[in-house]
Motif scaffolding. Structure first.
Motif, PDB file in Angstrom:
ATOM      1  N   GLY A 152       0.811  -0.954  -0.035  1.00  0.00           N
ATOM      2  CA  GLY A 152      -0.077   0.045  -0.153  1.00  0.00           C
ATOM      3  C   GLY A 152       0.794   1.342  -0.158  1.00  0.00           C
ATOM      4  N   GLU A 153       0.111   2.491   0.225  1.00  0.00           N
ATOM      5  CA  GLU A 153       0.810   3.484  -0.297  1.00  0.00           C
ATOM      6  C   GLU A 153       0.938   4.381   1.244  1.00  0.00           C
ATOM      7  N   GLU A 154       0.431   3.677   2.218  1.00  0.00           N
ATOM      8  CA  GLU A 154       0.594   4.440   3.738  1.00  0.00           C
ATOM      9  C   GLU A 154       2.136   4.477   4.127  1.00  0.00           C
ATOM     10  N   THR A 155       2.573   5.774   4.535  1.00  0.00           N
ATOM     11  CA  THR A 155       3.865   6.125   5.170  1.00  0.00           C
ATOM     12  C   THR A 155       3.582   6.364   6.681  1.00  0.00           C
ATOM     13  N   THR A 156       4.561   6.254   7.216  1.00  0.00           N
ATOM     14  CA  THR A 156       4.605   7.002   8.678  1.00  0.00           C
ATOM     15  C   THR A 156       4.178   8.632   8.558  1.00  0.00           C
ATOM     16  N   THR A 157       4.624   9.159   7.583  1.00  0.00           N
ATOM     17  CA  THR A 157       4.315  10.555   7.283  1.00  0.00           C
ATOM     18  C   THR A 157       2.672  10.668   7.104  1.00  0.00           C
TER      19      THR A 157
END
Ligand code: UT7
Length: 336
Positions: free
Chosen positions: A50-55
């Motif tokens: 997926g595209e989720e990041t910490t930011t």
């Protein structure tokens, strides 16, 4: 001198629920062991491709906190971002939040204090507000652990514990000295740095050429390691000390605590502290059962949930406390 107060809270966790049974398909573990030793039933992991990041998770949490604080995003004067799992080695996620929120060129600072990261970040924000330098500071704790854990039996002592998620708070100027953050207390003891760590050498420790040429799949240094029992024993002592330090500083007693929100490291640690201070079930908030240990995100996620559930009211004495890798530990004493 001003005080700061928390005027908005938000959190975000990925949809993907990973149960203890799911983990037992990847490694030699089981639901009974994990629940008995840690209290954890499930945690969230970002989708693998997926595209989720910490930011991005931090930004989602921040948007909720900003809205609840009733401020415009351009009222934010400063950003403090706590994480041990940044998107990039550098720059840190603070500047990415400034970019992704689309706000003016305010300062952005990254905090590297692992499980104590949010407490350290709140303390920093509080000092800037107390001094009069800033009026509104955005504080974020966000972590993606799932991409960096050893999901084999070799890593089971660490990997069953950690989960992904983000929490955020807006700290704003408070003119009443009896309200808001009364004090913060921070400590470190670096002699135990290697007891809970990710020991892959940083750029100051190893030539990048060597890392590339070695490219050794057996190299375990890229996974976090923890001396669990040693960390546990230190945690219960330091949690207790730093909560008492905060109470003493403000001439308060443990029975004055309306809500203790401890870093969600292990339900047994929270229960030990609860018993030690003689607190009731409604005076300690735990949600590790649902999210595991989300490190810098755990306190803001728990604080947000406690607030959403109506368990924190105006005038309450709220105590935040954390302990973790470093070792570092700290507390925040708040008159809500
Ligand atoms: O957030 C930062 C601060 N972190 C903490 O505060 C964590 C503190 N420590 C802890 O929470 C606990 O020490 C753990 C939950 C990590 C471990 O619990 P423990 O009761 O200390 O277990 P242990 O490490 O002493 O391991 C006991 C046994 C071992 O087997 P043997 O040697 O007795 O045969 C481990 O190999 O449990 C085994 N084990 C597991 N078994 C099933 C370790 N991890 C697992 C697992 N599933 N996931």
């Amino acid at each position: 001198m001003y005080n700061s107060k928390i005027t908005g809270l938000g959190f975000f966790v990925p949809d993907n629920v990973v149960t203890n049974d799911d983990l037992s398909k990847l490694m030699d573990t089981n639901d009974a062991w994990i629940q008995e030793r840690t209290g954890i039933k499930e945690r969230r992991h970002v989708a693998k491709n997926g595209e989720e990041t910490t930011t991005s998770m931090g930004v989602k949490a921040a948007k909720i906190a900003i809205e609840r604080a009733g401020i415009d995003k351009n009222d934010i004067d400063f950003i403090v971002f706590a994480t041990l799992s940044p998107d990039y080695y550098f720059p840190g996620p603070g500047v990415l939040v400034q970019r992704d929120l689309g706000i003016k060129t305010v300062g952005a600072l990254d905090v590297r204090n692992q499980c104590s990261g949010f407490v350290y970040a709140v303390s920093i924000a509080d000092q800037y507000i107390k001094s009069g330098m800033y009026k509104n500071v955005l504080v974020i704790g966000s972590e993606i652990h799932s991409k960096g854990l050893d999901m084999t039996t070799r890593g089971r002592g660490v990997s069953v514990i950690f989960g992904d998620g983000a929490g955020a708070a807006i700290l704003s100027r408070e003119e009443d000295p009896a309200k808001g953050i009364l004090s913060t207390h921070l400590h470190s003891e670096g002699q135990h740095a290697e007891e809970l760590a990710l020991l892959a050498p940083g750029m100051g420790g190893r030539w990048v050429n060597d890392i590339v040429s070695d490219n050794n799949p057996e190299d375990e240094s890229y996974y976090p390691v923890m001396n669990g029992q040693f960390v546990f024993k230190n945690a219960v002592v330091r949690f207790s000390e730093v909560i008492m330090e905060g109470l003493n500083k403000n001439n308060l007693k443990p029975t004055d605590i309306d809500m203790l929100v401890p870093h969600q490291a292990n339900l047994r640690i929270s229960q030990f502290i609860q018993k030690k201070f003689g607190l009731g079930n409604d005076q300690v908030f735990n949600n590790i059962m649902k999210y595991g240990n989300t490190t810098a995100a755990s306190i803001p996620i728990a604080l947000t949930e406690a607030w959403e559930e109506g368990k924190i009211k105006s005038g309450d004495l709220v105590v935040l406390a954390a302990f973790g890798s470093g070792f570092t530990w700290g507390s925040v004493i708040i008159r809500w």
